[in-house]
Design a protein around this motif. Structure first.
Motif, short mmCIF file in Angstrom:
data_model
loop_
_atom_site.label_atom_id
_atom_site.label_comp_id
_atom_site.label_asym_id
_atom_site.label_seq_id
_atom_site.Cartn_x
_atom_site.Cartn_y
_atom_site.Cartn_z
N ARG A 1 51.85 103.73 114.28
CA ARG A 1 51.61 102.33 113.97
C ARG A 1 52.07 102.06 112.54
O ARG A 1 51.28 102.04 111.61
CB ARG A 1 50.14 101.98 114.13
CG ARG A 1 49.60 102.18 115.55
CD ARG A 1 48.12 101.88 115.58
NE ARG A 1 47.56 102.10 116.91
CZ ARG A 1 46.28 101.96 117.22
NH1 ARG A 1 45.43 101.61 116.27
NH2 ARG A 1 45.85 102.18 118.44
N THR A 2 53.36 101.86 112.40
CA THR A 2 53.92 101.57 111.08
C THR A 2 54.57 100.20 111.10
O THR A 2 54.94 99.67 112.16
CB THR A 2 54.95 102.63 110.69
OG1 THR A 2 56.02 102.62 111.66
CG2 THR A 2 54.33 104.02 110.67
N THR A 3 54.70 99.64 109.93
CA THR A 3 55.35 98.33 109.83
C THR A 3 56.82 98.41 110.23
O THR A 3 57.36 97.45 110.80
CB THR A 3 55.23 97.82 108.38
OG1 THR A 3 55.78 98.81 107.49
CG2 THR A 3 53.77 97.59 108.01
N TRP B 1 45.61 94.14 112.57
CA TRP B 1 46.46 95.15 111.92
C TRP B 1 47.57 94.47 111.12
O TRP B 1 47.91 94.92 110.02
CB TRP B 1 47.04 96.08 112.99
CG TRP B 1 47.94 97.15 112.44
CD1 TRP B 1 47.57 98.36 111.98
CD2 TRP B 1 49.37 97.07 112.29
NE1 TRP B 1 48.66 99.07 111.55
CE2 TRP B 1 49.79 98.30 111.73
CE3 TRP B 1 50.33 96.12 112.58
CZ2 TRP B 1 51.12 98.59 111.47
CZ3 TRP B 1 51.67 96.41 112.31
CH2 TRP B 1 52.05 97.62 111.76
N LYS B 2 48.13 93.37 111.65
CA LYS B 2 49.17 92.64 110.94
C LYS B 2 48.63 92.05 109.64
O LYS B 2 49.31 92.04 108.60
CB LYS B 2 49.73 91.53 111.83
CG LYS B 2 50.64 92.05 112.94
CD LYS B 2 50.84 91.02 114.03
CE LYS B 2 51.47 89.75 113.50
NZ LYS B 2 51.72 88.76 114.57
N GLU C 1 46.35 93.29 107.83
CA GLU C 1 46.08 94.36 106.88
C GLU C 1 47.36 95.01 106.35
O GLU C 1 47.37 95.54 105.24
CB GLU C 1 45.19 95.41 107.52
CG GLU C 1 43.79 94.91 107.87
CD GLU C 1 42.97 95.95 108.60
OE1 GLU C 1 43.53 97.03 108.91
OE2 GLU C 1 41.78 95.69 108.89
N HIS C 2 48.44 95.02 107.18
CA HIS C 2 49.63 95.78 106.82
C HIS C 2 50.85 94.92 106.51
O HIS C 2 51.84 95.44 106.00
CB HIS C 2 49.99 96.77 107.95
CG HIS C 2 48.98 97.85 108.15
ND1 HIS C 2 47.81 97.66 108.86
CD2 HIS C 2 48.95 99.14 107.70
CE1 HIS C 2 47.11 98.78 108.88
NE2 HIS C 2 47.78 99.69 108.18
N SER D 1 52.50 91.46 104.68
CA SER D 1 52.26 90.43 103.68
C SER D 1 52.51 89.05 104.29
O SER D 1 53.20 88.92 105.31
CB SER D 1 53.18 90.65 102.47
OG SER D 1 54.54 90.54 102.87
#
Length: 259
Positions: free
Chosen positions: A53-55, A86-87, A89-90, A92
Motif C-alpha cells: 500500500r504505497t502512494t 488512507w488517502k 493520511e498518505h 497531500s
C-alpha cells in the motif's frame, strides 16, 4: 438411454493431479488483459498476492484509469472508506487535486472509460456522502465524548483544587505547629543551657562550701585541742591557787595569831 447417463454423478480419477474442487480467481482489468493475451494465470498471480500500500502503486493504478472502487481491492483494503482514510493520511491535498484534474481531463479526451468514470463518480459521490455522514457522526460522537471528558476533567480539577486547598490549609496548620514547637524547643534549649550554667555554678559553690567546711572542721579541731589544753592548765592553776590560798591562810593565822 445408456446406463452411463443414469445414477449418481461419477468422477474420473486423473493422474495429473486433477481435483473435483474449484479454485476461483479475481483478476483486475490489467490482469484480465494479460490473461487474454495468453499469459499463464500462475505468472499473472505470481508476486501479486502481497501488494504494498504505497502512494506509487496507488498513483500508478490511478494513472491507468482504474476507479477507487476497483483499486481498493487491488491494494488489499477492506472497504472504499478505508481507502479514503488512507488517502487522507498518505496523499497531500495537491496530489488529490491533481488526480481529480487528471480524471476530468481523461474524461474530456475520451481516454478513460465513460462507464467506469460514471460508476467511479457515482460511487465516489455516494462514498463521499457516506464517508462525510459517517465522519460527521464520528465527529459528533467524538465531540460528545470530548465534552464528557471535559466535564469529567473539570470535576476532577475542581476536586483536586479542593484537595489542594485542604492540603494547603493542613500544610499551614502544620507550619504553625512546627513554628510553635520550634519556639518551645528554643525556649527549652535556653532553659536547659541556663540550668546547666546554674548547675555548674552550684557545683563550684558546693565545692567551695565543702572546702570551707573542711577548713572549719580543722579549725574546730584545733580550737578543741586548745580548749582541752586550756582546761587542763586551768585545772592545774586552780589546784595551785587552792594550794596558795591554803598557804596564805595558814601564814595569816600564824602572823595574826602567833602561838
Amino acid at each position: 438411454m445408456p446406463r452411463r447417463y443414469t445414477g449418481a454423478v461419477r468422477t474420473i480419477p486423473s493422474s495429473d493431479g486433477w481435483k473435483s474442487t474449484l479454485t476461483e480467481f479475481k483478476l483486475t482489468p490489467e490482469q484480465l488483459e494479460r490473461y487474454k493475451a495468453g499469459e499463464k494465470i500462475e505468472d499473472i498471480l505470481k508476486g501479486e498476492k502481497e501488494v504494498k500500500r504505497t502512494t506509487e502503486n496507488y498513483l500508478a493504478l490511478k494513472s491507468q484509469g482504474f476507479p477507487d472502487t476497483k483499486i481498493y481491492k487491488d491494494l488489499g483494503f477492506k472497504s472504499i472508506s478505508e481507502l479514503t482514510q488512507w488517502k487522507k493520511e498518505h496523499l497531500s491535498p495537491e496530489e488529490v487535486e491533481e488526480l481529480r484534474m487528471n480524471t476530468l481531463l481523461a474524461k474530456r479526451n475520451g481516454t478513460a472509460n465513460k462507464a467506469d468514470l460514471s460508476a467511479q463518480t457515482s460511487s465516489e459521490s455516494k462514498t463521499t456522502k457516506n464517508d462525510l455522514q459517517g465522519e460527521n457522526e464520528e465527529i459528533l460522537k467524538e465531540l460528545d465524548r470530548l465534552r464528557r471528558e471535559v466535564i469529567d476533567a473539570h470535576k476532577l480539577v475542581t476536586e483536586k483544587d479542593e484537595r489542594l486547598k485542604d492540603s494547603l490549609q493542613e500544610h499551614l496548620r502544620k507550619d504553625e505547629l512546627i513554628n510553635k514547637l520550634q519556639k518551645q524547643l528554643e525556649q527549652s534549649v535556653t532553659l536547659y543551657e541556663t540550668a546547666m550554667l546554674d548547675k555548674e555554678q552550684l557545683h563550684k559553690e558546693n565545692v567551695a562550701y565543702e572546702n570551707n567546711v573542711q577548713t572549719l572542721i580543722r579549725q574546730r579541731d584545733q580550737l578543741q585541742k586548745r580548749c582541752d589544753r586550756y582546761q587542763t592548765e586551768f585545772i592545774e592553776l586552780e589546784e595551785e591557787v587552792n594550794g596558795l590560798r591554803r598557804f596564805a591562810l595558814t601564814k595569816l593565822k600564824k602572823d595574826v595569831y602567833p602561838a
